[in-house]
Enzyme design. Structure first.
Site, PDB file in Angstrom:
ATOM      1  N   SER A 216      -9.586  -0.749   7.286  1.00 42.99           N
ATOM      2  CA  SER A 216      -9.061  -0.617   5.917  1.00 42.99           C
ATOM      3  C   SER A 216      -8.380  -1.836   5.329  1.00 42.99           C
ATOM      4  O   SER A 216      -8.066  -1.846   4.137  1.00 42.99           O
ATOM      5  CB  SER A 216      -8.082   0.552   5.842  1.00 42.99           C
ATOM      6  OG  SER A 216      -8.812   1.749   5.698  1.00 42.99           O
TER       7      SER A 216
ATOM      8  N   LYS B 160       0.853  -1.186   0.000  1.00 42.13           N
ATOM      9  CA  LYS B 160       0.000   0.000   0.000  1.00 42.13           C
ATOM     10  C   LYS B 160       0.894   1.243   0.000  1.00 42.13           C
ATOM     11  O   LYS B 160       1.955   1.249   0.642  1.00 42.13           O
ATOM     12  CB  LYS B 160      -0.879  -0.038   1.250  1.00 42.13           C
ATOM     13  CG  LYS B 160      -1.911   1.075   1.350  1.00 42.13           C
ATOM     14  CD  LYS B 160      -2.796   0.848   2.583  1.00 42.13           C
ATOM     15  CE  LYS B 160      -3.855   1.913   2.763  1.00 42.13           C
ATOM     16  NZ  LYS B 160      -4.728   1.652   3.931  1.00 42.13           N
TER      17      LYS B 160
ATOM     18  N   SER C 138      -9.541   1.607   3.062  1.00 39.37           N
ATOM     19  CA  SER C 138      -8.709   2.323   2.138  1.00 39.37           C
ATOM     20  C   SER C 138      -7.671   1.490   1.398  1.00 39.37           C
ATOM     21  O   SER C 138      -7.105   1.953   0.407  1.00 39.37           O
ATOM     22  CB  SER C 138      -8.003   3.446   2.908  1.00 39.37           C
ATOM     23  OG  SER C 138      -7.147   2.899   3.900  1.00 39.37           O
TER      24      SER C 138
HETATM   25  N1  GLN Z   1     -12.955   3.825   6.650  1.00 37.00           N
HETATM   26  C1  GLN Z   1     -12.273   4.244   7.830  1.00 37.00           C
HETATM   27  C2  GLN Z   1     -11.874   5.694   7.709  1.00 37.00           C
HETATM   28  O1  GLN Z   1     -12.187   6.238   6.730  1.00 37.00           O
HETATM   29  C3  GLN Z   1     -11.085   3.360   8.086  1.00 37.00           C
HETATM   30  C4  GLN Z   1      -9.894   3.735   7.318  1.00 37.00           C
HETATM   31  C5  GLN Z   1      -8.693   2.950   7.681  1.00 37.00           C
HETATM   32  O2  GLN Z   1      -8.769   1.915   8.342  1.00 37.00           O
HETATM   33  N2  GLN Z   1      -7.555   3.471   7.275  1.00 37.00           N
HETATM   34  O3  GLN Z   1     -11.264   6.268   8.556  1.00 37.00           O
END
Ligand code: GLN
Length: 490
Positions: free
Chosen positions: A178, A79, A154
């Protein structure tokens, strides 16, 4: 042999026994990327030259009967918030569009030291803020099972790359879901480790008390393999635990006797997609058929998870992202005559950050401001303690909890972009785990027929802190009763 359909374990074995060369594996991965990328856009950068060089170096060591490590020649994707000393580390943001990290994250370095070949950097929601990969400044990634739909986020690029067979494994980061939510949307395995298990050194911080790096793979065994290599103390991360990781592979195939599984009552919400409820019941039935006692449990404060998470995460983000001001770090706006330093900061940050990142910085700054600190941030910390205690109480009688990975299968691109709150609610089943610092894993447990297409549906198993060994054994028990994960045809 179709190298791209092999599991990581089988591919590593084939390379170690010279049935496939590391170079062939790297080329197969890059060829598959070339085929899929026009439809998916899972990658922000592919390392054609560097990957082949790395692979040749592995082959040269194998030819000398050296043992480059358990991941020798295995293609892996990272990532793009995980620093690597070559290529760019953009975090999906214009702010870091040209950023080149001078060093490599510990988690990535451990994979490289074990022989992994880094194929490329994957797309993500900007600074890991989002659940659909649509917040990337460089355009969205698409779901390999239906390219009109999002891969989740994400870590959407990592999930899509693994599901499409470009790589057998990738790293993502999980602050509020994410890894687990995109793993669910893409029908693969995603593991969020206990907070402190994997070094965060070299992970660009979103919310430091929640962030963890973890693996996305197509099997539980492969997730265990990546975890085993990555986990453990690191002198560069003071929040990392000194505990040694137990051997995750030794007893992975051993079923757990007298297993107690709890299903949190709030997970049976009537607003879930019907296929989510079906998958949950199927997973519960499969575990009972293996001798587990499955019963309902209460997590009384789970309903406060989203509110607590979006205060804690944004508060920490507003502080972590302060360094991206165009002077210390990040894209600098053009200097205009007559403007002062504040104007420069202001324009650099307005041009560099996308709308969701700006929204979160404002939310977090507000929650921390004097006069509101107690009402918002401190209250969220109290809720966080109660949520953690709920899990601790549940683990007094349960070995693991079973719940959905998300309330529905992958949604269409654009479907939720106009309503940030609707997107935040996607995280209802994942954020509590981060607030409590626990390990959790997503597996594909069913499918939803939507518009004539079959979409994967995931379930999540949550374990007690530091018990990745137990959690993965339970996940492996469940995986054996589920249809095998296949590579999506793109
Ligand atoms: N969807 C969550 C957020 O937008 C989790 C994102 C993540 O785990 N990086 O913060």
């Amino acid at each position: 042999m179709d190298v791209t359909a092999l599991s990581m374990t089988d591919l590593a074995d084939a390379i170690a026994h010279k049935r496939v060369s590391a170079e062939e594996a790297a080329r197969a991965s890059l060829d598959r990327a070339a085929k899929c990328e026009p439809a998916l856009h899972a990658f922000l950068e592919l390392f054609e030259r560097e990957a082949i060089e790395q692979a040749r170096a592995i082959d040269a060591r194998l030819a000398k009967h050296e043992h480059p490590g358990p991941l020798a020649g295995v293609p892996i994707a990272l990532k793009d918030n995980i620093c690597l000393s070559w290529g760019r580390t953009t975090c999906g943001s214009r702010m870091l569009e040209h950023y080149r990290s001078p060093y490599t994250a510990t988690a990535a370095q451990r994979l490289i030291d074990a022989g992994a070949v880094i194929i490329g950097k994957t797309n993500m929601d900007e600074f890991a803020m989002g659940s659909s990969c649509e917040n990337s400044a460089f355009g969205p990634t698409r779901n390999p099972w239906d390219v009109s739909r999002v891969p989740g986020g994400s870590s959407g690029g990592s999930a899509a790359a693994v599901a499409a067979g470009i790589v057998p494994g990738a790293l993502g980061s999980d602050t509020g879901g994410s890894i687990r939510q995109p793993a669910g949307f893409c029908g693969i395995v995603g593991l969020k480790p206990t907070y402190g298990r994997v070094s965060r050194y070299g992970l660009v911080a979103y919310a430091s008390s929640l962030d963890q790096i973890g693996p996305l793979t197509r099997s539980v065994r492969d997730a265990a393999l990546l975890m085993q290599v990555m986990a453990g103390a690191d002198e560069h991360d003071a929040t990392g635990s000194l505990r040694a990781m137990p051997d995750l592979l030794a007893e992975l195939e051993e079923p757990v006797n007298r297993l107690n599984i709890g299903v949190p009552r709030f997970a049976r919400s009537g607003t879930n997609h019907a296929a989510v409820g079906d998958s949950l019941e199927r997973a519960a039935a499969a575990l009972s058929a293996d001798g587990a006692v499955v019963r309902d449990v209460d997590l009384p404060h789970a309903g406060h998870g989203i509110a607590a998470y979006y205060l804690v995460a944004t508060a920490e983000a507003s502080s972590n992202l302060a360094r991206f001001d165009g002077v210390r770090y990040g894209r600098r706006a053009e200097v205009r005559a007559g403007e002062g330093l504040d104007d420069l900061y202001c324009r650099s940050r307005s041009e560099g950050f996308g709308p969701e990142v700006q929204r979160r910085i404002m939310l977090g700054t507000h929650a921390l401001s004097s006069g509101y600190y107690d009402a918002y941030y401190n209250t969220a910390l109290k809720a966080r303690r109660l949520i953690r205690r709920d899990f601790e109480t549940a683990f007094e009688t349960c070995d693991a909890l079973l719940l959905p990975a998300s309330p529905g299968p992958a949604f269409r691109l654009g479907e939720k972009t106009s309503d940030p709150l609707a997107l935040y609610l996607e995280d209802v089943y994942t954020v509590g785990v981060n607030l409590a610092g626990l390990p959790a894993v997503t597996l594909r447990a069913g499918a939803a027929m939507v518009d004539g297409r079959e979409l994967p549906v995931g379930v999540q198993l949550v374990g007690p802190a530091w018990r990745e060994d137990l959690l993965l054994r339970i996940a492996r028990m469940l995986e054996r009763s589920l249809p095998p994960v296949t590579v999506a045809a793109v």
